[in-house]
Design a protein around this motif. Structure first.
Motif, PDB file in Angstrom:
ATOM      1  N   UNK A   1       5.019 -12.814  -0.876  1.00  9.18           N
ATOM      2  CA  UNK A   1       6.033 -13.861  -0.773  1.00  9.18           C
ATOM      3  C   UNK A   1       6.789 -13.812   0.545  1.00  9.18           C
ATOM      4  N   UNK A   2       6.865 -12.629   1.136  1.00  8.86           N
ATOM      5  CA  UNK A   2       7.556 -12.524   2.426  1.00  8.86           C
ATOM      6  C   UNK A   2       6.560 -12.433   3.580  1.00  8.86           C
ATOM      7  N   UNK A   3       5.328 -12.965   3.357  1.00  9.53           N
ATOM      8  CA  UNK A   3       4.304 -13.097   4.392  1.00  9.53           C
ATOM      9  C   UNK A   3       3.827 -11.757   4.965  1.00  9.53           C
ATOM     10  N   UNK A   4       3.680 -10.775   4.084  1.00  9.94           N
ATOM     11  CA  UNK A   4       3.075  -9.509   4.504  1.00  9.94           C
ATOM     12  C   UNK A   4       1.655  -9.443   3.934  1.00  9.94           C
ATOM     13  N   UNK A   5       0.762  -8.821   4.712  1.00 12.67           N
ATOM     14  CA  UNK A   5      -0.656  -8.740   4.319  1.00 12.67           C
ATOM     15  C   UNK A   5      -0.818  -7.701   3.210  1.00 12.67           C
ATOM     16  N   UNK A   6      -1.608  -8.095   2.204  1.00 11.08           N
ATOM     17  CA  UNK A   6      -1.837  -7.206   1.081  1.00 11.08           C
ATOM     18  C   UNK A   6      -3.330  -7.113   0.807  1.00 11.08           C
ATOM     19  N   UNK A   7      -3.829  -5.895   0.662  1.00 14.08           N
ATOM     20  CA  UNK A   7      -5.223  -5.649   0.289  1.00 14.08           C
ATOM     21  C   UNK A   7      -5.206  -4.822  -0.982  1.00 14.08           C
ATOM     22  N   UNK A   8      -5.676  -5.377  -2.073  1.00 11.00           N
ATOM     23  CA  UNK A   8      -5.599  -4.678  -3.350  1.00 11.00           C
ATOM     24  C   UNK A   8      -4.152  -4.500  -3.726  1.00 11.00           C
ATOM     25  N   UNK A   9      -3.774  -3.265  -3.981  1.00  8.69           N
ATOM     26  CA  UNK A   9      -2.371  -2.988  -4.317  1.00  8.69           C
ATOM     27  C   UNK A   9      -1.575  -2.494  -3.106  1.00  8.69           C
ATOM     28  N   UNK A  10      -2.222  -2.466  -1.939  1.00 10.74           N
ATOM     29  CA  UNK A  10      -1.571  -1.928  -0.739  1.00 10.74           C
ATOM     30  C   UNK A  10      -1.020  -3.046   0.123  1.00 10.74           C
ATOM     31  N   UNK A  11       0.260  -2.929   0.459  1.00  6.80           N
ATOM     32  CA  UNK A  11       0.900  -3.875   1.379  1.00  6.80           C
ATOM     33  C   UNK A  11       1.007  -3.212   2.752  1.00  6.80           C
ATOM     34  N   UNK A  12       0.560  -3.927   3.772  1.00  2.34           N
ATOM     35  CA  UNK A  12       0.627  -3.414   5.136  1.00  2.34           C
ATOM     36  C   UNK A  12       1.856  -3.999   5.831  1.00  2.34           C
ATOM     37  N   UNK A  13       2.936  -3.187   5.971  1.00  3.09           N
ATOM     38  CA  UNK A  13       4.168  -3.723   6.562  1.00  3.09           C
ATOM     39  C   UNK A  13       3.967  -4.094   8.024  1.00  3.09           C
ATOM     40  N   UNK A  14       4.567  -5.189   8.428  1.00  2.95           N
ATOM     41  CA  UNK A  14       4.412  -5.668   9.799  1.00  2.95           C
ATOM     42  C   UNK A  14       5.254  -4.818  10.753  1.00  2.95           C
ATOM     43  N   UNK A  15       4.697  -4.525  11.915  1.00  2.00           N
ATOM     44  CA  UNK A  15       5.377  -3.737  12.939  1.00  2.00           C
ATOM     45  C   UNK A  15       6.475  -4.559  13.599  1.00  2.00           C
ATOM     46  N   UNK A  16       7.645  -3.925  13.805  1.00  2.00           N
ATOM     47  CA  UNK A  16       8.787  -4.565  14.459  1.00  2.00           C
ATOM     48  C   UNK A  16       9.068  -3.912  15.811  1.00  2.00           C
ATOM     49  N   UNK A  17       9.804  -4.583  16.694  1.00  2.00           N
ATOM     50  CA  UNK A  17       9.951  -4.089  18.085  1.00  2.00           C
ATOM     51  C   UNK A  17      10.506  -2.673  18.205  1.00  2.00           C
ATOM     52  N   UNK A  18      11.367  -2.222  17.255  1.00  2.00           N
ATOM     53  CA  UNK A  18      12.023  -0.919  17.399  1.00  2.00           C
ATOM     54  C   UNK A  18      11.618   0.078  16.327  1.00  2.00           C
ATOM     55  N   UNK A  19      10.461  -0.129  15.712  1.00  2.00           N
ATOM     56  CA  UNK A  19      10.005   0.807  14.696  1.00  2.00           C
ATOM     57  C   UNK A  19       9.644   2.150  15.323  1.00  2.00           C
ATOM     58  N   UNK A  20       9.962   3.213  14.587  1.00  2.00           N
ATOM     59  CA  UNK A  20       9.590   4.546  15.063  1.00  2.00           C
ATOM     60  C   UNK A  20      10.227   4.859  16.401  1.00  2.00           C
ATOM     61  N   UNK A  21       9.402   5.310  17.342  1.00  2.00           N
ATOM     62  CA  UNK A  21       9.891   5.648  18.670  1.00  2.00           C
ATOM     63  C   UNK A  21       9.809   4.510  19.654  1.00  2.00           C
ATOM     64  N   UNK A  22       9.436   3.315  19.197  1.00  2.00           N
ATOM     65  CA  UNK A  22       9.308   2.165  20.106  1.00  2.00           C
ATOM     66  C   UNK A  22      10.658   1.506  20.353  1.00  2.00           C
TER      67      UNK A  22
END
Length: 573
Positions: free
Chosen positions: A27-48
């Protein structure tokens, strides 16, 4: 509006489609394969920081270096020299790994401990991405997840707080060698905990900040330590003008150093006092009084510091010095006597500057006693003082009251503490106020041993006067006169004292105020003569020996004239 999948994602989706798993959007436009949702990368995620996030990107959880994947050389494929089951029902990527094609990239597996970094071919990176998607969907391998910015800021602030608490506690309580060792151990433990928790979190699929909290930890430690050092420096400079370095260190560094209370300790107490300073102060301006005091106290403070004494109190022209508090040393009594001798020697420097300013010379008496006293912070929560109290402090003050200028007297307690290395010029038994039994005092002019400090002796020469100097005198009790006026005359004179012919006997160590009965020019005051009854160096039979403790400049000149006349008469005789 057409979507183009990347090679890695397309291959994984193709493989999963055969197993009935197809991509879909939440519903929030994230890709899902089976039961796994792949969260979209954002500009400041992690060490970025402000990374480009075009398309739909995810963080790669690398499966391994190039050796992690099976590879078949193109020559083996062309010659059909490989087992068919190796590629049957599997995803096969065909690509080049030659360096000349420049399809090489740095990855987390590139670094080498003892060799140059090894870059990863692009085809292997695609293989890593495809393998990651399949392992996540089919085997539940965790994806790399990151915290939202507020949680990352909380994490960084938490470690900054840890560093501040560690450094503050370390500086407050790390005073013994054992406690001082705890501080770096605690800091090292905190750094290991930070790095260890970050590593374990990464193994669990969470990429949490490492470098920012590490910088925050070290930075807060450095800041707090620097701040404490700066404020301690400022406090030392401020309080160092009123207390000794040792007392300031005891207050700032010792746990409970500022708490009220005291401890019993053996201390050698030294009292010094200028003779006749109060009378001299009446003849000069207040500004000159302050200048003279500052000159005298600066020179004395340097001597006391040299012998590691603690100036506990400055009482006008008097100084209370203690040896043995706040730090006890085995040779406290020795250092106290050596300090007293050095202080008397330093009076030559004081008087040299007094002569340059056309002021009368000063003389100082010193009394020393050793014994158990109470040392600590005495007072209230609003105002307290680091000081010493006890009967032995009072005895030291009584001993000093028995001295004349240039004299060092010690009690029997101090004499027993030091022993045979003392150079003793004389001893006497006196009845001291507030002391039940007679007290034996020793006049000291030097100490041997490690300090080897001796005063040059001045031989006093009493000369008979050609004509007696008539006078009146009164006895002093403390700072006040006893009331009765006695008649007498000076019959012998020296630079330091005189022989007084009196109506009757005067007890030793009695202070007297004398008024010379001479005709004065221009209303000259001749009653500013103070003296103390002493044991004579030559035991005069016809009078009482007195040592001058204060003479006005006018009286000094008159007595010098009589002394010169006596020298002339005796030379002629």
């Amino acid at each position: 509006d057409e979507t183009f999948p990347s090679l890695g994602f397309y291959l994984a989706a193709l493989y999963l489609k055969a197993q009935g798993i197809e991509p879909e959007l939440t519903s929030d436009n994230q890709v899902k394969l089976g039961s796994t949702i792949f969260p979209e990368f954002h500009p400041n995620d992690g060490g970025y920081v402000n990374a480009q996030v075009g398309g739909y990107q995810i963080l790669i959880n690398y499966q391994g270096p190039p050796q992690h994947f099976q590879r078949i050389p193109i020559t083996a494929v062309l010659a059909n020299k490989f087992p068919p089951e190796l590629v049957r029902d599997r995803i096969v990527l065909i690509g080049a790994t030659a360096e000349s094609l420049k399809d090489l990239f740095y990855t987390p597996y590139s670094s080498r401990l003892l060799s140059a970094p090894e870059r990863m071919p692009g085809v292997i990176i695609h293989a890593n991405l495809t393998s990651q998607i399949l392992n996540t969907v089919l085997q539940g391998q965790p994806l790399i997840q990151t915290w939202a910015d507020p949680w990352e800021w909380t994490w960084v602030i938490f470690w900054a707080t840890v560093g501040a608490v560690l450094s503050w506690q370390g500086q407050r309580h790390g005073r013994t060698k054992r406690q001082q060792l705890r501080f770096p151990i605690h800091v090292l433990a905190a750094m290991i905990l930070l790095l260890g928790s970050s590593y374990l979190s990464f193994q669990a699929g969470w990429w949490i900040p490492v470098i920012p909290p590490l910088f925050a930890l070290v930075g807060s430690i450095g800041t707090i330590v620097g701040y404490i050092a700066y404020t301690s420096d400022e406090m030392r400079r401020t309080f160092g003008r009123y207390l000794t370095d040792e007392v300031v260190s005891n207050l700032l560094e010792t746990p409970g150093g500022l708490q009220l209370g005291g401890a019993r300790r053996k201390v050698t107490v030294l009292f010094s006092d200028l003779r006749g300073f109060s009378a001299m102060s009446e003849r000069i301006t207040p500004e000159e009084v302050v200048n003279v005091l500052n000159l005298y106290l600066k020179i004395m403070a340097d001597v006391v510091s040299q012998y590691q004494g603690t100036i506990n109190e400055i009482m006008g022209d008097g100084i209370l010095i203690m040896f043995g508090a706040p730090l006890y040393r085995e040779d406290d009594a020795d250092r106290a006597v050596a300090c007293a001798i050095a202080m008397q020697q330093a009076m030559d420097t004081v008087n040299e500057q007094m002569r340059q300013r056309d002021f009368p010379e000063l003389q100082m008496g010193i009394g020393i006693n050793t014994g158990e006293v109470i040392v600590g912070n005495i007072g209230s929560d609003k105002r307290a003082k680091y000081t010493i109290i006890g009967a032995h402090v009072n005895l030291a003050a009584r001993v000093e009251a028995c001295t004349v200028g240039g004299q060092v007297l010690i009690s029997e307690n101090t004499y027993k503490e030091i022993g045979s290395i003392l150079q003793i010029d004389g001893e006497m038994q006196v009845e001291l106020k507030g002391i039940k039994h007679p007290t034996t005092l020793y006049e000291i002019s030097g100490i041997g041993g490690a300090y080897n400090c001796f005063r040059s002796q001045h031989q006093e020469s009493l000369l008979p006067l050609p004509a007696e100097i008539p006078l009146q005198y009164v006895l002093l009790e403390g700072k006040s006169t006893a009331g009765r006026i006695y008649q007498g005359s000076l019959i012998q004179l020296s630079e330091l004292g005189a022989v007084l012919k009196s109506e009757g006997p005067i007890d030793p160590l009695t202070n007297v105020k004398i008024n010379l009965l001479l005709s004065s020019e221009a209303g000259l005051e001749l009653d500013e003569v103070y003296a103390k009854v002493m044991k004579s160096p030559i035991n005069p039979e016809s009078g009482i020996y007195i040592r001058f403790t204060n003479l006005s400049p006018a009286v000094t000149q008159i007595l010098k004239g009589h002394l010169n006349a006596a020298k002339t008469t005796n030379s002629s005789g």
